[in-house]
Design an enzyme around this catalytic site. Sequence first.
Site, PDB file in Angstrom:
ATOM      1  N   SER A 468      46.788  20.697   2.607  1.00  0.00           N
ATOM      2  CA  SER A 468      46.005  19.724   3.473  1.00  0.00           C
ATOM      3  C   SER A 468      45.604  20.440   4.771  1.00  0.00           C
ATOM      4  O   SER A 468      44.962  21.582   5.010  1.00  0.00           O
ATOM      5  CB  SER A 468      46.825  18.498   3.743  1.00  0.00           C
ATOM      6  OG  SER A 468      45.832  17.506   4.258  1.00  0.00           O
ATOM      7  N   ASP A 479      37.527  32.248   6.206  1.00  0.00           N
ATOM      8  CA  ASP A 479      36.204  32.189   6.152  1.00  0.00           C
ATOM      9  C   ASP A 479      35.446  32.969   7.625  1.00  0.00           C
ATOM     10  O   ASP A 479      34.363  33.740   7.491  1.00  0.00           O
ATOM     11  CB  ASP A 479      35.746  30.930   6.154  1.00  0.00           C
ATOM     12  CG  ASP A 479      35.998  30.140   4.708  1.00  0.00           C
ATOM     13  OD1 ASP A 479      36.270  31.021   3.935  1.00  0.00           O
ATOM     14  OD2 ASP A 479      35.836  28.981   4.674  1.00  0.00           O
ATOM     15  N   LYS A 493      45.104  20.440  -2.129  1.00  0.00           N
ATOM     16  CA  LYS A 493      44.901  19.235  -1.366  1.00  0.00           C
ATOM     17  C   LYS A 493      43.563  19.194  -0.414  1.00  0.00           C
ATOM     18  O   LYS A 493      43.810  19.574   0.471  1.00  0.00           O
ATOM     19  CB  LYS A 493      45.853  18.356  -0.733  1.00  0.00           C
ATOM     20  CG  LYS A 493      45.701  16.949  -0.162  1.00  0.00           C
ATOM     21  CD  LYS A 493      47.083  16.539   0.362  1.00  0.00           C
ATOM     22  CE  LYS A 493      46.929  15.011   0.709  1.00  0.00           C
ATOM     23  NZ  LYS A 493      45.839  15.296   2.236  1.00  0.00           N
TER      24      LYS A 493
END
Length: 750
Positions: A468, A479, A493
């Site tokens: 999460s 990224d 998740k």
Amino acid sequence: MKKHMLLVALAMSVSLSAMSAQTEKLGDTQLKPLPQQTQAALWASRVLSRYHYKAMPLDDAMSEKIFDRYFKSLDGEKLFFTQPDLDQFASARSRLDDAINGENLSVPFAIYNLYQQRFNERISYARELLKTKFDFNVDESYQYDREKADWVKTDAEIKELWRKRVKNDWLRLKLAGKDDKSIRETLDKRYENYLSRSRKLNNEDVFQIFMNAYAMSIEPHTNYLGPRASENFDIAMRLSLEGIGCVLQTRDEYTVVREVVPGSPAALSGKIKVGDRILAVAKDDSSPMTDVLGWRIDDVVALIRGPKDSTVRLDVLPADAGPDGKHVSLSLVRKKISMEEQSAKKSVLEVRDGTAKRRIGVIALPTFYQDFEARRKGDPNFKSATRDVARLLGELKKEKVDNVLIDLRGNGGGSLNEAVELTGLFIDRGPVVQQRNAEGRIEVESDNNPGLAWDGPVGVLINRGSASASEIFAAAIQDYGRGIIIGEPSFGKGTVQQLINLDRFAQGDKARLGELKMTVAQFFRINGGTTQLRGVTPDIKLPVMADSDSFGESSYDNALPWTSIRPATYIPAGELKEIVPLLDKKHEARVSKDKDFQYLLEDINLVKKQRKDNLISLNETVRRKERDAQEARAKLRESRLMVAAVPGGDDPVLVPDPKELLKQQSLVKQAGGKAGAKVAAVKGALRADDGLQADERALSAELDAEKAAKSAKDVLLNEAVHILADEVGLLKTDTRMASRVLPYAVEANK
């Protein structure tokens, strides 16, 4: 339509009446639903069927899913129910939706009451088996993981299953050197404790199990939290509570002090020690003492907790006193207790790189916590994971570390806002995560604060337990090209939950209906992908410790699928494509020669084999041979670690906090020097199977073993630190690469 509804209602009434009659046969102490629970179930169903991200109607098809999941929740290992038990409730299989809508939960409670009866029968049979003699020369085996097994069909089969289970319990103690009399006493007491704990379950527990069977039939991360569970969830998020500062556990019907929090009222009083037994509690100055012997631990805790600056009185039996020893009575004033064990922690590890030393700062973050209420009220000192990490980064700067590792292993998430703000400590400004709600509307959560708390190189260590918010942070760092992700693929998740307080629908001011933790959105990476199902893939992979078939998003049968959306607009902060292969090559070369790393791989392969076989021999000769092989491996590792503990090795060296230096020096001296302390810790971590459960060992022995396990060598952390030390070396020798990997730092130094 009206006729159809009337027929359904009539059929349901007949079914429930039959179930109620059946329930009367199950025993004298039957649990029944409370009016507020039937009300809570109805309102929960209305919210879930309309506003959930994956809204599904509460109909016959959903009822069948709830039915199967409820039985699995009660008896996941299929040790108590038989197939005929399920068959006798077959008429309710497609009618649990009517039970919820009709505010009549007698059927799920009847199922639980049958479970309780079967539980008592199976444990009583296990205790009877202790009077028999087992033949350990027979070649037979026991299937210890029965989650995917079929329900047994007859009483004879379930008895055979329990015979093997008890025989295995007996054999474990026999191999640990216990005699028959001691084994019989230990197991009889163990099984009696099972019965005692089971009897303490109440209707709130049963209702929560049933409602979670419903909620999780929609999607794995949707849950119902009863009033007490809701309170504990809030405590876990804000990392504080109002009480006396004792961690408690149940042992032999006593409430025992397991830990005393430093600086708490209990610690400052000097009158409460680890091992003390709390016999009675008065919640204030005027209330009478309430005997808590044999109570559930959460009921005792609820009695001890109370408003800040109020008084609680305790009747305590000291740890060193016998059952008839002298009691101690004391009064304590409750204060706000911070749960510092779950706060972010830092350490500094040094690694040799030729003649140079690389200093790596490690920040372990167990959860993404935030005191929402304190922040809403404008408290300038509200508890926050980001604020704590920012402070630790400032301290690491002063300690002149070369690289920083954020350790998110086992961090199951928490506040989405904290994940965004924590990312902001490592990037200047920009989007961090995208959210898509049930209507398909996409929102971008961004870091809007200019500047960085740390502009140097960074790594993130993850494992299967990183979920999460941990995945949001790790994915954003990856990224942006801001840091290197190390470890195993994360949980997967990719959903966002919101707490819905059902009390807003309550009929009456005093009703406490609990809360729904409901999935309301899915989050996406800024590159357009999602961590849902697939998790975050590390740049440098470490051994996979977890079983993806039983742990992680992919293990759920109703998880949301992987998908993607359009990428957000963002500017990468660094370029790691050139440096990652170089670091990976160094990593592979190093671990191929690292004995401890190879031992770890052996352990993983052994566990995988055992998991696949899912059988354990009940033949004493075979088990002794297996145990001897295990002990030989442990001794080999112990001797290896004794050598490794000698100064001059290649392990990262912990640089102690100056405040803790004297304390640590004292502990090391007591353990026989640095090498002695290290080996002592490893001996504890490699403890052979003694056949006992945690609460059957002496509390002091259990605490010592836990402490030793924490002190033992962390092979994966050490390798991650080495990887970041390698990165420092490469960046110091290649300015062109450094400018691509760390443009923030290069810009700051101009």
